[in-house]
Design a protein around this motif. Structure first.
Motif, PDB file in Angstrom:
ATOM      1  N   ALA A   3       0.808  -1.220   0.000  1.00 31.57           N
ATOM      2  CA  ALA A   3       0.000   0.000   0.000  1.00 31.57           C
ATOM      3  C   ALA A   3       0.840   1.268   0.000  1.00 31.57           C
ATOM      4  N   SER A   4       2.170   1.149   0.189  1.00 32.51           N
ATOM      5  CA  SER A   4       3.037   2.325   0.248  1.00 32.51           C
ATOM      6  C   SER A   4       3.950   2.451  -0.962  1.00 32.51           C
ATOM      7  N   ARG A   5       3.916   1.506  -1.871  1.00 32.15           N
ATOM      8  CA  ARG A   5       4.844   1.539  -3.010  1.00 32.15           C
ATOM      9  C   ARG A   5       4.547   2.680  -3.975  1.00 32.15           C
ATOM     10  N   TRP A   6       3.396   3.307  -3.843  1.00 34.00           N
ATOM     11  CA  TRP A   6       3.086   4.477  -4.665  1.00 34.00           C
ATOM     12  C   TRP A   6       4.132   5.562  -4.497  1.00 34.00           C
ATOM     13  N   ARG A   7       4.852   5.547  -3.385  1.00 34.28           N
ATOM     14  CA  ARG A   7       5.868   6.574  -3.129  1.00 34.28           C
ATOM     15  C   ARG A   7       7.003   6.526  -4.160  1.00 34.28           C
ATOM     16  N   CYS A   8       7.153   5.412  -4.850  1.00 33.84           N
ATOM     17  CA  CYS A   8       8.217   5.285  -5.852  1.00 33.84           C
ATOM     18  C   CYS A   8       7.892   6.030  -7.138  1.00 33.84           C
ATOM     19  N   TYR A   9       6.624   6.321  -7.366  1.00 34.20           N
ATOM     20  CA  TYR A   9       6.179   6.796  -8.675  1.00 34.20           C
ATOM     21  C   TYR A   9       6.805   8.122  -9.083  1.00 34.20           C
ATOM     22  N   GLU A  10       6.841   9.082  -8.184  1.00 35.38           N
ATOM     23  CA  GLU A  10       7.307  10.422  -8.549  1.00 35.38           C
ATOM     24  C   GLU A  10       8.750  10.393  -9.045  1.00 35.38           C
ATOM     25  N   ASN A  11       9.555   9.495  -8.520  1.00 34.61           N
ATOM     26  CA  ASN A  11      10.959   9.427  -8.926  1.00 34.61           C
ATOM     27  C   ASN A  11      11.146   8.889 -10.337  1.00 34.61           C
ATOM     28  N   VAL A  12      10.206   8.061 -10.801  1.00 33.83           N
ATOM     29  CA  VAL A  12      10.365   7.412 -12.115  1.00 33.83           C
ATOM     30  C   VAL A  12       9.081   7.533 -12.929  1.00 33.83           C
TER      31      VAL A  12
END
Length: 250
Positions: A71-80
């Motif tokens: 549920a927290s992996r969305w945090r990776c999106y902005e970087n890539v």
């Protein structure tokens, strides 16, 4: 929210400790000074930050995705953001041991590609496309799309994966992709078609109806294209509720 705002990938740091760091003004790796937490954990966080910077320089977010709850992996999106591949598949049924993948669509960098069984849908093509992505995004793909592809095409999908179903649930957005789209006001081409229609269209194509395949492909492509605005909405709302709500309260 970027990975550099996150501390929960560190072993021993949970949401409570991360929130405490943010509340003390440590909202970015650059601001970490070893205070707030004990010496052992501070050393662990410092080592994580040093290693993390090297991973990010290579555009590799896998170590962070692996260490975060689904549920927290969305945090990776902005970087890539531009290197994220949105994927959706259509099949003839729900059991990968006896059903087939009919079409696979991938949307990345504003371009959508669709591969069709019996034409250009191969293990090598799938592996090549996924290897070029820094992040994979699906809806219910952790339980369905990815295992189905791995079983039917004997591939190992190792691309870091955000299954949007889980952050959606965090926001109270339940149901299937189309129901969530309607709730959020995301428009869709051919809104009346369903997964059952996708199976029917494939069988019609097998009987010689090329127009049925065109409709199936467009239906499949709509799923991947619509995941992009869904990701944008979800990450924005979670950024506000998870991160900004704490920082603004300082």
């Amino acid at each position: 929210m970027r990975i550099e705002n996150s501390f929960i990938p560190v072993r021993g740091v949970g949401e409570t400790t991360e929130r405490r760091l943010w509340e003390h003004g440590i909202t970015h790796w650059d601001e970490f000074d070893g205070s707030v937490v004990g010496e052992t954990l501070a050393d662990r966080i410092s080592s994580f930050i040093d290693d993390g910077r090297r991973h990010l320089e290579r555009g590799d977010v896998s170590v962070f995705a692996d260490a975060m709850p689904a549920a927290s992996r969305w945090r990776c999106y902005e970087n890539v953001r531009e290197e994220t591949c949105f994927l959706d598949i259509e099949t003839t049924g729900l059991d990968a041991s006896c059903n087939d993948v009919t079409t696979v669509s991938l949307h990345q960098g504003g371009e959508t590609k669709t591969f069709v069984q019996g034409r250009d849908l191969t293990s090598q093509r799938l592996e090549t496309e996924l290897e070029e992505a820094a992040l994979l995004a699906t809806f219910n793909g952790q339980r369905f799309d990815v295992p189905f592809l791995e079983t039917c095409y004997d591939i190992d999908v190792t691309t870091p994966h955000v299954d949007l179903m889980y952050p959606c649930k965090t926001l109270g957005l339940d149901g299937g992709l189309k129901a969530i789209e309607r709730e959020l006001g995301i428009d869709r081409d051919m809104p009346d078609l369903t997964g059952r229609d996708a199976v029917r269209l494939w069988h019609e194509y097998e009987r010689g109806d090329d127009a049925a395949l065109e409709r199936l492909v467009e239906y499949n492509r709509a799923d991947t294209r619509n995941m992009k605005p869904l990701m944008e909405i979800v990450t924005t709302q979670l950024h506000q509720s998870v991160f900004e709500s704490v920082c603004d309260a300082e």
